[in-house]
Every structure is written in structure tokens, then in C-alpha cells.
Design a protein around this motif. Structure first.
Motif, PDB file in Angstrom:
ATOM      1  N   ALA A  10      11.459  -6.249  -4.606  1.00 20.10           N
ATOM      2  CA  ALA A  10      11.806  -5.056  -3.834  1.00 20.10           C
ATOM      3  C   ALA A  10      11.066  -5.049  -2.500  1.00 20.10           C
ATOM      4  CB  ALA A  10      11.479  -3.800  -4.630  1.00 20.10           C
ATOM      5  N   ARG A  11       9.796  -5.512  -2.512  1.00 22.96           N
ATOM      6  CA  ARG A  11       9.015  -5.547  -1.276  1.00 22.96           C
ATOM      7  C   ARG A  11       9.609  -6.535  -0.282  1.00 22.96           C
ATOM      8  NH1 ARG A  11       4.252  -6.143  -3.439  1.00 22.96           N
ATOM      9  NH2 ARG A  11       3.751  -8.267  -2.838  1.00 22.96           N
ATOM     10  N   ARG A  12      10.010  -7.694  -0.763  1.00 21.68           N
ATOM     11  CA  ARG A  12      10.614  -8.690   0.132  1.00 21.68           C
ATOM     12  C   ARG A  12      11.927  -8.174   0.721  1.00 21.68           C
ATOM     13  NH1 ARG A  12       6.115 -10.144   0.106  1.00 21.68           N
ATOM     14  NH2 ARG A  12       5.327 -12.140  -0.605  1.00 21.68           N
ATOM     15  N   LYS A  13      12.715  -7.494  -0.090  1.00 21.22           N
ATOM     16  CA  LYS A  13      13.967  -6.931   0.408  1.00 21.22           C
ATOM     17  C   LYS A  13      13.689  -5.843   1.449  1.00 21.22           C
ATOM     18  CE  LYS A  13      16.775  -7.977  -3.614  1.00 21.22           C
ATOM     19  NZ  LYS A  13      17.494  -7.422  -4.777  1.00 21.22           N
ATOM     20  N   SER A  14      12.672  -5.029   1.201  1.00 24.34           N
ATOM     21  CA  SER A  14      12.307  -3.987   2.163  1.00 24.34           C
ATOM     22  C   SER A  14      11.806  -4.593   3.464  1.00 24.34           C
ATOM     23  CB  SER A  14      11.241  -3.059   1.572  1.00 24.34           C
ATOM     24  OG  SER A  14      11.767  -2.316   0.510  1.00 24.34           O
ATOM     25  N   ILE A  15      11.049  -5.682   3.371  1.00 23.94           N
ATOM     26  CA  ILE A  15      10.557  -6.356   4.574  1.00 23.94           C
ATOM     27  C   ILE A  15      11.729  -6.897   5.391  1.00 23.94           C
ATOM     28  CG2 ILE A  15       9.297  -8.392   5.411  1.00 23.94           C
ATOM     29  CD1 ILE A  15       7.313  -7.894   3.076  1.00 23.94           C
ATOM     30  N   LEU A  16      12.677  -7.516   4.728  1.00 25.35           N
ATOM     31  CA  LEU A  16      13.848  -8.028   5.438  1.00 25.35           C
ATOM     32  C   LEU A  16      14.641  -6.898   6.072  1.00 25.35           C
ATOM     33  CD1 LEU A  16      15.040 -10.809   2.985  1.00 25.35           C
ATOM     34  CD2 LEU A  16      13.930 -11.101   5.214  1.00 25.35           C
ATOM     35  N   ASN A  33       0.818  -1.217   0.000  1.00 20.27           N
ATOM     36  CA  ASN A  33       0.000   0.000   0.000  1.00 20.27           C
ATOM     37  C   ASN A  33       0.850   1.265   0.000  1.00 20.27           C
ATOM     38  OD1 ASN A  33      -2.437  -1.416  -0.025  1.00 20.27           O
ATOM     39  ND2 ASN A  33      -2.468  -1.560   2.193  1.00 20.27           N
ATOM     40  N   TYR A  34       2.055   1.178   0.531  1.00 20.58           N
ATOM     41  CA  TYR A  34       2.974   2.313   0.523  1.00 20.58           C
ATOM     42  C   TYR A  34       3.504   2.572  -0.892  1.00 20.58           C
ATOM     43  CZ  TYR A  34       6.940   5.293   1.663  1.00 20.58           C
ATOM     44  OH  TYR A  34       7.841   6.320   1.710  1.00 20.58           O
ATOM     45  N   GLY A  35       3.411   1.568  -1.760  1.00 13.23           N
ATOM     46  CA  GLY A  35       3.825   1.754  -3.147  1.00 13.23           C
ATOM     47  C   GLY A  35       4.891   0.800  -3.631  1.00 13.23           C
ATOM     48  N   THR A  36       5.328  -0.098  -2.776  1.00 15.46           N
ATOM     49  CA  THR A  36       6.338  -1.077  -3.186  1.00 15.46           C
ATOM     50  C   THR A  36       5.610  -2.278  -3.777  1.00 15.46           C
ATOM     51  OG1 THR A  36       7.643  -0.331  -1.293  1.00 15.46           O
ATOM     52  CG2 THR A  36       8.411  -2.302  -2.418  1.00 15.46           C
ATOM     53  N   THR A  37       5.257  -2.165  -5.061  1.00 16.46           N
ATOM     54  CA  THR A  37       4.462  -3.216  -5.693  1.00 16.46           C
ATOM     55  C   THR A  37       5.314  -4.334  -6.285  1.00 16.46           C
ATOM     56  OG1 THR A  37       4.359  -1.917  -7.733  1.00 16.46           O
ATOM     57  CG2 THR A  37       2.511  -1.693  -6.181  1.00 16.46           C
ATOM     58  N   ASN A  38       6.569  -4.057  -6.578  1.00 14.52           N
ATOM     59  CA  ASN A  38       7.467  -5.088  -7.092  1.00 14.52           C
ATOM     60  C   ASN A  38       7.754  -6.075  -5.964  1.00 14.52           C
ATOM     61  OD1 ASN A  38      10.346  -6.191  -7.292  1.00 14.52           O
ATOM     62  ND2 ASN A  38       9.927  -5.532  -9.399  1.00 14.52           N
ATOM     63  N   ILE A  39       7.455  -7.333  -6.200  1.00 20.56           N
ATOM     64  CA  ILE A  39       7.539  -8.345  -5.143  1.00 20.56           C
ATOM     65  C   ILE A  39       8.959  -8.510  -4.609  1.00 20.56           C
ATOM     66  CG2 ILE A  39       7.757 -10.311  -6.727  1.00 20.56           C
ATOM     67  CD1 ILE A  39       5.778 -10.398  -3.467  1.00 20.56           C
ATOM     68  N   LEU A  99      13.280   4.656   4.405  1.00 26.27           N
ATOM     69  CA  LEU A  99      12.777   4.699   3.037  1.00 26.27           C
ATOM     70  C   LEU A  99      12.893   6.091   2.438  1.00 26.27           C
ATOM     71  CD1 LEU A  99       9.577   2.467   3.199  1.00 26.27           C
ATOM     72  CD2 LEU A  99      11.857   1.848   2.449  1.00 26.27           C
ATOM     73  N   ASN A 100      12.578   7.100   3.203  1.00 26.86           N
ATOM     74  CA  ASN A 100      12.643   8.460   2.682  1.00 26.86           C
ATOM     75  C   ASN A 100      14.076   8.951   2.500  1.00 26.86           C
ATOM     76  OD1 ASN A 100       9.898   8.639   2.457  1.00 26.86           O
ATOM     77  ND2 ASN A 100       9.622   9.657   4.416  1.00 26.86           N
ATOM     78  N   GLU A 101      15.016   8.273   3.113  1.00 32.48           N
ATOM     79  CA  GLU A 101      16.425   8.616   2.928  1.00 32.48           C
ATOM     80  C   GLU A 101      17.074   7.721   1.880  1.00 32.48           C
ATOM     81  OE1 GLU A 101      18.248   8.520   6.773  1.00 32.48           O
ATOM     82  OE2 GLU A 101      16.951  10.070   7.570  1.00 32.48           O
ATOM     83  N   LYS A 102      16.255   6.961   1.142  1.00 35.68           N
ATOM     84  CA  LYS A 102      16.722   6.087   0.050  1.00 35.68           C
ATOM     85  C   LYS A 102      17.739   5.069   0.514  1.00 35.68           C
ATOM     86  CE  LYS A 102      14.215   8.079  -3.024  1.00 35.68           C
ATOM     87  NZ  LYS A 102      12.944   7.531  -3.334  1.00 35.68           N
ATOM     88  N   GLN A 103      17.491   4.472   1.669  1.00 31.71           N
ATOM     89  CA  GLN A 103      18.377   3.446   2.187  1.00 31.71           C
ATOM     90  C   GLN A 103      17.822   2.050   1.925  1.00 31.71           C
ATOM     91  OE1 GLN A 103      19.122   4.245   6.310  1.00 31.71           O
ATOM     92  NE2 GLN A 103      19.968   6.256   5.910  1.00 31.71           N
ATOM     93  N   THR A 104      16.905   1.913   0.990  1.00 31.67           N
ATOM     94  CA  THR A 104      16.343   0.594   0.685  1.00 31.67           C
ATOM     95  C   THR A 104      16.923   0.081  -0.615  1.00 31.67           C
ATOM     96  OG1 THR A 104      14.501   1.512  -0.541  1.00 31.67           O
ATOM     97  CG2 THR A 104      14.161   1.171   1.826  1.00 31.67           C
ATOM     98  N   TYR A 105      16.500  -1.087  -1.008  1.00 32.31           N
ATOM     99  CA  TYR A 105      16.994  -1.734  -2.216  1.00 32.31           C
ATOM    100  C   TYR A 105      16.322  -1.244  -3.481  1.00 32.31           C
ATOM    101  CZ  TYR A 105      19.212  -4.987   0.961  1.00 32.31           C
ATOM    102  OH  TYR A 105      19.994  -5.536   1.922  1.00 32.31           O
ATOM    103  N   GLU A 106      15.288  -0.439  -3.352  1.00 34.61           N
ATOM    104  CA  GLU A 106      14.567   0.015  -4.546  1.00 34.61           C
ATOM    105  C   GLU A 106      15.373   1.007  -5.333  1.00 34.61           C
ATOM    106  OE1 GLU A 106      10.077  -0.041  -4.468  1.00 34.61           O
ATOM    107  OE2 GLU A 106      10.670   0.880  -2.567  1.00 34.61           O
TER     108      GLU A 106
END
Length: 69
Positions: free
Chosen positions: A18-24, A10-16, A62-69
Motif C-alpha cells: 500500500a505504501r509503494r502504491k501511495s508513493i507512486l 510515519n503517517y500510518g501506511t505500514t503495509n509495504i 489521502l483524506n478523500e480516500k483516493q488511494t489504494y488503501e
């Protein structure tokens, strides 16, 4: 885990992938912040706790672009 997955979707991470990496990343973040003792097998959030962590994680990571996306 479903609540966390839905939140990221719902936040916008629709790519599975990228979402799994963000969850981890999120779970690693919570684990580092909480540092549960070795006798506990699971992280426990309490009522509304997981959403508070998710919003904080979004703002600080996420807002500091520290994720895998």
C-alpha cells in the motif's frame, strides 16, 4: 525517495504494498502538478518542498480516500 517512504510510514501506511502504491500515486500527482519540461530528468523540490507536497497530497488525496488503501 527515503524521505517520502518514511513520511508515508510515519503517517500510518505500514503495509509495504500500500505504501509503494501511495508513493507512486504521490509522484504521479506531483508530476501532473509541476509538468516539468522534457529536458529535465528529475523532479526537484527544493528545501522543504517535498514535505509541503506531501501534506497537500495527504489533505487533498489521502483524506478523500483516493488511494489504494
Amino acid at each position: 525517495m527515503i524521505v517520502i517512504d518514511d513520511w508515508f510510514f510515519n503517517y500510518g501506511t505500514t503495509n509495504i504494498t500500500a505504501r509503494r502504491k501511495s508513493i507512486l500515486q504521490f509522484l504521479d500527482y506531483v508530476y501532473e502538478k509541476e509538468r516539468p519540461d522534457q529536458s529535465k530528468m528529475y523532479l526537484q523540490f527544493g528545501k522543504g518542498g517535498v514535505k509541503n507536497y506531501l501534506y497537500y497530497f495527504r489533505d487533498k488525496c489521502l483524506n478523500e480516500k483516493q488511494t489504494y488503501e
